[in-house]
Design a protein around this motif. Structure first.
Motif, PDB file in Angstrom:
ATOM      1  N   ALA A  21     -64.712 -78.225  -4.679  1.00 37.14           N
ATOM      2  CA  ALA A  21     -64.729 -78.619  -3.126  1.00 37.14           C
ATOM      3  C   ALA A  21     -64.648 -77.520  -2.148  1.00 37.14           C
ATOM      4  O   ALA A  21     -65.403 -77.527  -1.226  1.00 37.14           O
ATOM      5  CB  ALA A  21     -63.549 -79.511  -3.015  1.00 37.14           C
ATOM      6  N   VAL A  22     -63.906 -76.743  -2.578  1.00 35.98           N
ATOM      7  CA  VAL A  22     -63.873 -75.235  -1.819  1.00 35.98           C
ATOM      8  C   VAL A  22     -65.247 -74.784  -1.530  1.00 35.98           C
ATOM      9  O   VAL A  22     -65.770 -74.223  -0.731  1.00 35.98           O
ATOM     10  CB  VAL A  22     -62.878 -74.432  -2.024  1.00 35.98           C
ATOM     11  CG1 VAL A  22     -62.977 -73.036  -1.216  1.00 35.98           C
ATOM     12  CG2 VAL A  22     -61.508 -75.136  -1.824  1.00 35.98           C
ATOM     13  N   TRP A  23     -65.903 -74.440  -2.913  1.00 34.61           N
ATOM     14  CA  TRP A  23     -67.239 -73.784  -3.060  1.00 34.61           C
ATOM     15  C   TRP A  23     -68.381 -74.701  -2.465  1.00 34.61           C
ATOM     16  O   TRP A  23     -69.127 -74.045  -1.753  1.00 34.61           O
ATOM     17  CB  TRP A  23     -67.517 -73.801  -4.373  1.00 34.61           C
ATOM     18  CG  TRP A  23     -69.024 -73.036  -4.730  1.00 34.61           C
ATOM     19  CD1 TRP A  23     -70.163 -73.908  -4.934  1.00 34.61           C
ATOM     20  CD2 TRP A  23     -69.143 -71.610  -4.955  1.00 34.61           C
ATOM     21  NE1 TRP A  23     -70.969 -72.852  -5.234  1.00 34.61           N
ATOM     22  CE2 TRP A  23     -70.565 -71.701  -5.143  1.00 34.61           C
ATOM     23  CE3 TRP A  23     -68.642 -70.785  -4.796  1.00 34.61           C
ATOM     24  CZ2 TRP A  23     -71.289 -70.486  -5.305  1.00 34.61           C
ATOM     25  CZ3 TRP A  23     -68.982 -69.527  -5.139  1.00 34.61           C
ATOM     26  CH2 TRP A  23     -70.533 -69.185  -5.140  1.00 34.61           C
ATOM     27  N   GLY A  24     -68.094 -75.979  -2.310  1.00 33.94           N
ATOM     28  CA  GLY A  24     -68.987 -76.875  -1.779  1.00 33.94           C
ATOM     29  C   GLY A  24     -68.961 -76.594  -0.026  1.00 33.94           C
ATOM     30  O   GLY A  24     -69.810 -76.775   0.492  1.00 33.94           O
ATOM     31  N   ALA A  25     -67.826 -76.428   0.321  1.00 34.23           N
ATOM     32  CA  ALA A  25     -67.548 -76.095   1.810  1.00 34.23           C
ATOM     33  C   ALA A  25     -68.221 -74.792   2.206  1.00 34.23           C
ATOM     34  O   ALA A  25     -68.964 -74.822   3.366  1.00 34.23           O
ATOM     35  CB  ALA A  25     -66.269 -76.122   2.121  1.00 34.23           C
ATOM     36  N   PHE A  26     -67.995 -73.952   1.354  1.00 33.78           N
ATOM     37  CA  PHE A  26     -68.668 -72.693   1.633  1.00 33.78           C
ATOM     38  C   PHE A  26     -70.339 -72.851   1.701  1.00 33.78           C
ATOM     39  O   PHE A  26     -70.802 -72.054   2.473  1.00 33.78           O
ATOM     40  CB  PHE A  26     -68.202 -71.561   0.557  1.00 33.78           C
ATOM     41  CG  PHE A  26     -68.914 -70.232   0.875  1.00 33.78           C
ATOM     42  CD1 PHE A  26     -68.437 -69.369   1.857  1.00 33.78           C
ATOM     43  CD2 PHE A  26     -69.674 -69.584  -0.232  1.00 33.78           C
ATOM     44  CE1 PHE A  26     -69.141 -68.188   2.020  1.00 33.78           C
ATOM     45  CE2 PHE A  26     -70.167 -68.392   0.141  1.00 33.78           C
ATOM     46  CZ  PHE A  26     -69.812 -67.617   1.077  1.00 33.78           C
ATOM     47  N   VAL A  27     -70.814 -73.300   0.549  1.00 34.42           N
ATOM     48  CA  VAL A  27     -72.328 -73.567   0.476  1.00 34.42           C
ATOM     49  C   VAL A  27     -72.762 -74.456   1.785  1.00 34.42           C
ATOM     50  O   VAL A  27     -73.749 -73.962   2.419  1.00 34.42           O
ATOM     51  CB  VAL A  27     -72.503 -74.262  -0.621  1.00 34.42           C
ATOM     52  CG1 VAL A  27     -74.139 -74.657  -0.630  1.00 34.42           C
ATOM     53  CG2 VAL A  27     -72.367 -73.398  -2.098  1.00 34.42           C
ATOM     54  N   GLY A  28     -71.864 -75.499   2.196  1.00 31.17           N
ATOM     55  CA  GLY A  28     -72.458 -76.105   3.245  1.00 31.17           C
ATOM     56  C   GLY A  28     -72.673 -75.463   4.523  1.00 31.17           C
ATOM     57  O   GLY A  28     -73.404 -75.689   5.401  1.00 31.17           O
ATOM     58  N   LEU A  29     -71.368 -74.629   4.663  1.00 33.55           N
ATOM     59  CA  LEU A  29     -71.378 -73.880   6.038  1.00 33.55           C
ATOM     60  C   LEU A  29     -72.445 -73.004   6.157  1.00 33.55           C
ATOM     61  O   LEU A  29     -73.136 -72.893   7.111  1.00 33.55           O
ATOM     62  CB  LEU A  29     -69.921 -73.130   5.934  1.00 33.55           C
ATOM     63  CG  LEU A  29     -69.995 -71.869   7.130  1.00 33.55           C
ATOM     64  CD1 LEU A  29     -69.804 -72.850   8.309  1.00 33.55           C
ATOM     65  CD2 LEU A  29     -68.694 -71.056   6.814  1.00 33.55           C
ATOM     66  N   ASN A  30     -72.774 -72.159   4.799  1.00 31.86           N
ATOM     67  CA  ASN A  30     -74.129 -71.419   5.112  1.00 31.86           C
ATOM     68  C   ASN A  30     -75.384 -72.286   5.176  1.00 31.86           C
ATOM     69  O   ASN A  30     -76.221 -71.684   5.763  1.00 31.86           O
ATOM     70  CB  ASN A  30     -74.093 -70.683   3.754  1.00 31.86           C
ATOM     71  CG  ASN A  30     -73.055 -69.296   3.952  1.00 31.86           C
ATOM     72  OD1 ASN A  30     -73.424 -68.250   4.355  1.00 31.86           O
ATOM     73  ND2 ASN A  30     -72.104 -69.688   3.274  1.00 31.86           N
ATOM     74  N   LEU A  31     -75.708 -73.198   4.523  1.00 28.83           N
ATOM     75  CA  LEU A  31     -76.835 -74.030   4.435  1.00 28.83           C
ATOM     76  C   LEU A  31     -77.123 -74.717   5.912  1.00 28.83           C
ATOM     77  O   LEU A  31     -77.960 -74.438   6.385  1.00 28.83           O
ATOM     78  CB  LEU A  31     -76.718 -75.274   3.532  1.00 28.83           C
ATOM     79  CG  LEU A  31     -77.877 -76.318   3.511  1.00 28.83           C
ATOM     80  CD1 LEU A  31     -79.097 -75.557   3.387  1.00 28.83           C
ATOM     81  CD2 LEU A  31     -77.823 -77.324   2.658  1.00 28.83           C
ATOM     82  N   GLY A  32     -75.827 -75.416   6.504  1.00 26.20           N
ATOM     83  CA  GLY A  32     -76.102 -75.885   7.789  1.00 26.20           C
ATOM     84  C   GLY A  32     -76.285 -74.885   8.928  1.00 26.20           C
ATOM     85  O   GLY A  32     -77.071 -75.024   9.715  1.00 26.20           O
ATOM     86  N   ALA A  33     -75.705 -73.805   8.920  1.00 28.38           N
ATOM     87  CA  ALA A  33     -75.862 -72.676   9.782  1.00 28.38           C
ATOM     88  C   ALA A  33     -77.205 -71.942   9.565  1.00 28.38           C
ATOM     89  O   ALA A  33     -77.799 -71.622  10.587  1.00 28.38           O
ATOM     90  CB  ALA A  33     -74.753 -71.351   9.613  1.00 28.38           C
ATOM     91  N   GLY A  34     -77.822 -71.998   8.408  1.00 24.26           N
ATOM     92  CA  GLY A  34     -78.996 -71.410   8.017  1.00 24.26           C
ATOM     93  C   GLY A  34     -80.050 -72.146   8.579  1.00 24.26           C
ATOM     94  O   GLY A  34     -80.987 -71.816   9.179  1.00 24.26           O
ATOM     95  N   ILE A  35     -79.966 -73.378   8.375  1.00 21.36           N
ATOM     96  CA  ILE A  35     -81.047 -74.543   9.218  1.00 21.36           C
ATOM     97  C   ILE A  35     -81.176 -74.269  10.476  1.00 21.36           C
ATOM     98  O   ILE A  35     -82.017 -74.308  10.817  1.00 21.36           O
ATOM     99  CB  ILE A  35     -80.766 -75.949   8.742  1.00 21.36           C
ATOM    100  CG1 ILE A  35     -80.702 -76.226   7.126  1.00 21.36           C
ATOM    101  CG2 ILE A  35     -81.433 -76.917   9.478  1.00 21.36           C
ATOM    102  CD1 ILE A  35     -80.316 -77.631   6.834  1.00 21.36           C
ATOM    103  N   VAL A  36     -79.959 -74.037  11.143  1.00 18.10           N
ATOM    104  CA  VAL A  36     -79.817 -74.083  12.679  1.00 18.10           C
ATOM    105  C   VAL A  36     -80.749 -72.735  12.922  1.00 18.10           C
ATOM    106  O   VAL A  36     -81.304 -72.734  13.952  1.00 18.10           O
ATOM    107  CB  VAL A  36     -78.673 -74.201  13.093  1.00 18.10           C
ATOM    108  CG1 VAL A  36     -78.541 -73.740  14.915  1.00 18.10           C
ATOM    109  CG2 VAL A  36     -77.849 -75.499  13.079  1.00 18.10           C
ATOM    110  N   SER A  37     -80.344 -71.716  12.405  1.00 18.15           N
ATOM    111  CA  SER A  37     -80.870 -70.266  12.493  1.00 18.15           C
ATOM    112  C   SER A  37     -82.473 -70.398  12.342  1.00 18.15           C
ATOM    113  O   SER A  37     -83.058 -70.135  13.233  1.00 18.15           O
ATOM    114  CB  SER A  37     -80.168 -69.264  11.595  1.00 18.15           C
ATOM    115  OG  SER A  37     -80.792 -68.080  12.038  1.00 18.15           O
TER     116      SER A  37
END
Length: 206
Positions: free
Chosen positions: A30-46
Motif C-alpha cells: 500500500a505504501v509502495w502503491g502510494a509512492f508509485v501513484g505520486l510519481n505517475l500522477g505527477a509524471g502525467i501532469v509534467s
C-alpha cells in the motif's frame, strides 16, 4: 526541493520494500502503491503541461490524489496489490538493466521497462506465485528505488535528468552505485527470507 522530497521518499520506501516487502505485504505494498501513484500522477501532469516534475501545485495535487487511490486499492484488493507491485518492480528492474548496459535514456529503456512490467503483472494475476518471488523482486525493486533516492539526495542526478541520457552516463562512471545496489539486494533477500512466514504462496502471505 522536489528532488530532496522524492529522494527521501525513495530511500525510505525503497528500504522498506527491499527489507520487509513480503513480511508485511499488505501494508508495505500500500505504501509502495502510494509512492508509485505520486510519481505517475505527477509524471502525467509534467508530460502534458511541459512543466518540470513536481514543479507546480497541480503536479503535487494530481500526484497525491493518484497516490491515495493506488494506496487504497493496493491495500484492499490482492489482485490490484500484486499487479501494481509486479508492474512497477518490473519497470524499475527492466529500466535498471538497460541502464547497466549503458543504453541511452530513451524509448528503448521505457519500452523494456514496460514490457518487463507487463510480463510480471500478467504472471502475477494468472499464476499462484510463490512468496519467495516477491522477496527477490521486492529486493531488486526496493534497491533500485533506494539507490535512485540516494543519487537525488547527493545531487548526483536531478529529477529532470530522468528524461535524459545523463542518468545512464552518471551511473556508468560511478561504479560504487552498482556496489550499493548489489549490497542492498543481497541484504533484502536475506532479511526477508529469514522472517518469511510459513505460507509459501503469495496470496496466502497477503
Amino acid at each position: 526541493m522536489s528532488s530532496i522530497v522524492i529522494g527521501i521518499l525513495a530511500v525510505a520506501i525503497g528500504l522498506l520494500f527491499c527489507l520487509r516487502g513480503v513480511v508485511a505485504m499488505r501494508i508495505v505494498i500500500a505504501v509502495w502503491g502510494a509512492f508509485v501513484g505520486l510519481n505517475l500522477g505527477a509524471g502525467i501532469v509534467s508530460a502534458l503541461s511541459g512543466d518540470g516534475f513536481l514543479s507546480t501545485a497541480l503536479g503535487w495535487i494530481v500526484g497525491i490524489l493518484v497516490a491515495v487511490l493506488f494506496s487504497v486499492l493496493a491495500y484492499l484488493y490482492y489482485a490490484v496489490a500484486v499487479t501494481l507491485a509486479m508492474a512497477s518492480i518490473g519497470f524499475a528492474v527492466g529500466a535498471a538493466i538497460m541502464a547497466a548496459f549503458g543504453v541511452t535514456w530513451n524509448w528503448v529503456i521505457i519500452t523494456v521497462g514496460v514490457v518487463v512490467g507487463i510480463v510480471l503483472a500478467v504472471a502475477a494475476v494468472s499464476m499462484n506465485l510463490p512468496a519467495i518471488l516477491l522477496v527477490v523482486l521486492g529486493a531488486l525493486g526496493g534497491a533500485t528505488a533506494t539507490v535512485g533516492g540516494l543519487m537525488l539526495l547527493t545531487s548526483t542526478i536531478e529529477l529532470e535528468d530522468f528524461t535524459r541520457s545523463t542518468v545512464t552516463s552518471t551511473i556508468g562512471h560511478d561504479w560504487w552505485w552498482y556496489a550499493i545496489y548489489l549490497v542492498l539486494v543481497i541484504a533484502g533477500i536475506v532479511a526477508q527470507t529469514r522472517v518469511l512466514g510459513r505460507e509459501s504462496q503469495l496470496q496466502q502471505q497477503w
